[in-house]
Design an enzyme around this catalytic site. Structure first.
Site, short mmCIF file in Angstrom:
data_model
loop_
_atom_site.label_atom_id
_atom_site.label_comp_id
_atom_site.label_asym_id
_atom_site.label_seq_id
_atom_site.Cartn_x
_atom_site.Cartn_y
_atom_site.Cartn_z
N LYS A 123 14.27 7.38 3.33
CA LYS A 123 13.73 6.39 4.28
C LYS A 123 14.81 5.52 4.92
O LYS A 123 14.50 4.72 5.81
CB LYS A 123 12.71 5.48 3.57
CG LYS A 123 11.62 6.21 2.81
CD LYS A 123 10.69 6.96 3.72
CE LYS A 123 9.73 7.86 2.96
NZ LYS A 123 8.95 7.23 1.91
N ALA A 133 8.06 1.40 2.72
CA ALA A 133 8.39 1.44 4.14
C ALA A 133 8.55 2.90 4.55
O ALA A 133 8.81 3.76 3.71
CB ALA A 133 9.67 0.67 4.43
N THR A 147 4.72 4.40 -3.43
CA THR A 147 5.78 3.67 -4.13
C THR A 147 5.29 2.32 -4.62
O THR A 147 5.52 1.92 -5.77
CB THR A 147 7.01 3.50 -3.22
OG1 THR A 147 7.28 4.72 -2.55
CG2 THR A 147 8.24 3.09 -4.01
N THR A 166 0.85 -1.19 0.00
CA THR A 166 0.00 0.00 0.00
C THR A 166 0.89 1.24 0.00
O THR A 166 1.97 1.22 0.57
CB THR A 166 -0.90 -0.05 1.24
OG1 THR A 166 -1.72 -1.22 1.15
CG2 THR A 166 -1.78 1.18 1.36
N GLU A 209 -0.21 -5.72 5.67
CA GLU A 209 1.12 -5.79 5.04
C GLU A 209 2.01 -6.80 5.77
O GLU A 209 2.78 -7.51 5.14
CB GLU A 209 1.76 -4.40 5.05
CG GLU A 209 1.10 -3.44 4.05
CD GLU A 209 1.52 -1.99 4.21
OE1 GLU A 209 1.27 -1.18 3.29
OE2 GLU A 209 2.09 -1.63 5.27
#
Lengths: 239, 239, 239, 239
Positions: free
Chosen positions: D128, D90, D35, D32, D110
């Protein structure tokens, strides 16, 4: 004062005014949203200042959290199936006191509480008042039914869009676990009939159209540092 | 053969017969409950035996689990917004093909699927057929609204009882997270009007009354080792 | 007196005894199920007879409904994050006061309330006491995860079965909208470790194993017309 | 190119690259967020261009909607309990491939999909990546337990805030009907231990910490018009 500040100030004034209608011993429905929240805060102050006993029945997780923070004792509709008063905002009010709600995705419980109340105070700033309703109507639907409901809305002349979350990926989920379809119909010719039509679509829980409660409704409109009580027309103006 | 065995045998016969209506390439709504399950099993057999391609759209966790076990490919209403056929049971069918469903608490999704289908096969044993509907009507409601809905049902002349679980303490919870109110009205004079009235009560998701689909409905009634197609009356008999 | 009558009588005696521990001014967690319900009824009587002020925090829709019927004021954990006492039943208690709960599918909220309580009274009839736990462990899981959790339970040496409803077709749905997997492990060698293992499976909300609360727990066992307080062993007997 | 444009371009590049890892016949977990969505779109293109057969298992309403729009056949974990590959974003990845997810409130499903997958591709832009995790950890909790969980998080040294909605008044509600607590712990010294501690709090469904899957994880980092495969350290650097 910017327009946004003026708007907040209008909400504050009318919220506080509505809280003044609460009386000792009342069970009060607590609406959801920024204007209702001003009323919640003020009711809490009055409970402390005037030592009145008031029980609040929230219409959402939000209004429950805020009522607790404000020091209002929170109860359930099952505890108080009849409410003396409900104070709630609205997204649009027409001249006959038909209302569109659901911008905050809380209109199902708000309708239950409105329905259970002897009297309803609708608190809005002046931008929410219109001769005829023309905002999109939020409709709460079970996720399973979203595609089918959107097709029905199309047949009714509307255009349905699943409301997307902002701090949550994908559709907004309501406190009841459902989706919101924002359904644009343009100017709504016959709100009462549309409310019934929406209610009968399989998978619809509640539409944001409130057309049944005009007779017990007082509409308080904030703006320009004060508020006024809106006079209800017998009917919405014809075009 | 005991009465209960005869009943199961009737369900089996009519379920299998309904499965015979499924054709290669169809998207089929899969009802919930014991009779629909006989159809699901048989559809799975036909997929293997006849190498037909069939997609099933389940109406509950139960029918999804059973469809997978039967080897039917499972999809969602969002994948197949138009279904060729739905096979489903019923709790009561009257002479004009008004139906009461919801004994298994799955009627909301069943109504969505019925609504999306070109043709509906209602599969029942003979005990479900009546001149006029008189069973209690299951109504799915958000828990918040249960008390208020029960009061409205009372005003409509009915008596609402929250359905209690058996292997779960307290109310039965539906696949959508809601309660079921079983609403006894005695003989239902005007099912269509009652369905609309129930739909407009705040907090009601769906009633178990299905009055809109008679024209696309075939009612197959099992009993005595065979089944028959019920003939629809133009109207229910007057009393 | 039949065995079933004796069992009900044991539940009644111990439920009433537990209600005797409630004191004026307390916030009390109200468990779910038949034994807890005897306590709820008796607390309501004491509120009327002795004019004590007691607030109840229910652990389910069932205990909320019953508390209201008994005349107990109902509040939320958000109102009373610290509870003086919780009264609750259990499906099995071992010698070290490890407990299996969840037969009524209410154990998630029951664990929240137990966790928030200074003292826990576990009220059971004598059939629930065992040297070592050996009942299947109810585990609440999100429906999405049911298949995956069942596989993990298998790797832990257990056998998971989705609990089926009785007055609802398909899986039992909890008050939180989830499934219950009843997970049979035979005699449970290390309950604390198993509780942690179950908690770390993706999609598990709460297991019915309660191993953290022995020190604040009193176990009251009804039977033969009276009840006794169970003495806790330092450890469960080795085999 | 602005920083935001560069960021989107990095997400696009790495999402497309991950989609290149999908092979004919695979069952693929579909993450989800923005990206993952680039990967979903590209998988759909490859299905059409290369005529490969791919089934997608979505992790949210969002990814189901997007997969359908992209032309990917959607299935359920119950259909494919073992997945060949999962592609997901993430919020933060450390040097040992511990991950924080849940910014989009989808981390429970997830984690279920990650758990079911043979191989996991984590697709992120360069912002990230961190030596040590220090973002707030999203924790999905049942609404009933929110107050109690926040207290537990405090005892673990964290600061929990209920995530508020934007186009919905009050708390964000997840696809599973729960709240998100964003729990700030500062730099997380021992992610594995913290994940276990969070899992054992009553009322917690899933934390956004993923510490169990490093061995089957490939981390793809987009930036500066290309992407690179991150090399995993045996351990996070000591401070």
């Amino acid at each position: 004062m910017t327009s946004k500040q003026a708007n907040l100030e209008a909400k504050r004034i009318v919220g506080i005014a509505a809280a003044g209608e609460v009386e000792d011993g009342m069970a009060v429905g607590l609406g959801t949203g920024s204007t209702a929240n001003y009323a919640i805060i003020r009711i809490g102050e009055r409970i402390r200042e005037e030592e009145i006993a008031v029980v609040g029945v929230p219409t959402s997780y939000q209004s429950a959290i805020r009522a607790r923070a404000a020091g209002i004792r929170v109860a359930d509709l099952a505890d108080y199936p009849e409410l003396d008063l409900t104070i709630d905002g609205a997204d649009q009010v027409d001249a006959a006191f038909n209302v569109i709600k659901g911008g905050g995705a809380a209109h199902t419980r708000e309708k239950c509480v409105a329905d259970a109340s002897t009297r309803i105070l609708i608190v809005v700033d002046v931008t929410k008042v219109a001769d005829r309703l023309h905002m999109p109507v939020p409709v709460e639907v079970v996720p399973y039914a979203a595609t089918g409901v959107a097709r029905h809305v199309g047949r009714l002349g509307g255009d349905a869009v699943i409301r997307e979350g902002v701090k949550k990926d994908g559709p907004v989920i309501t406190d009841n676990g459902n989706f919101i379809l924002d359904c644009a119909f343009g100017t709504i010719e016959d709100p009462e009939n549309l409310e019934t039509s929406l209610n009968t679509i399989p998978g619809v829980l509640t539409s944001g159209l409130f057309t049944e409660y005009a007779e017990k409704m007082t509409v308080m409109v904030g703006g320009d540092g004060s508020y006024r009580i809106l006079t209800r027309s017998d009917r919405v103006p014809s075009r």
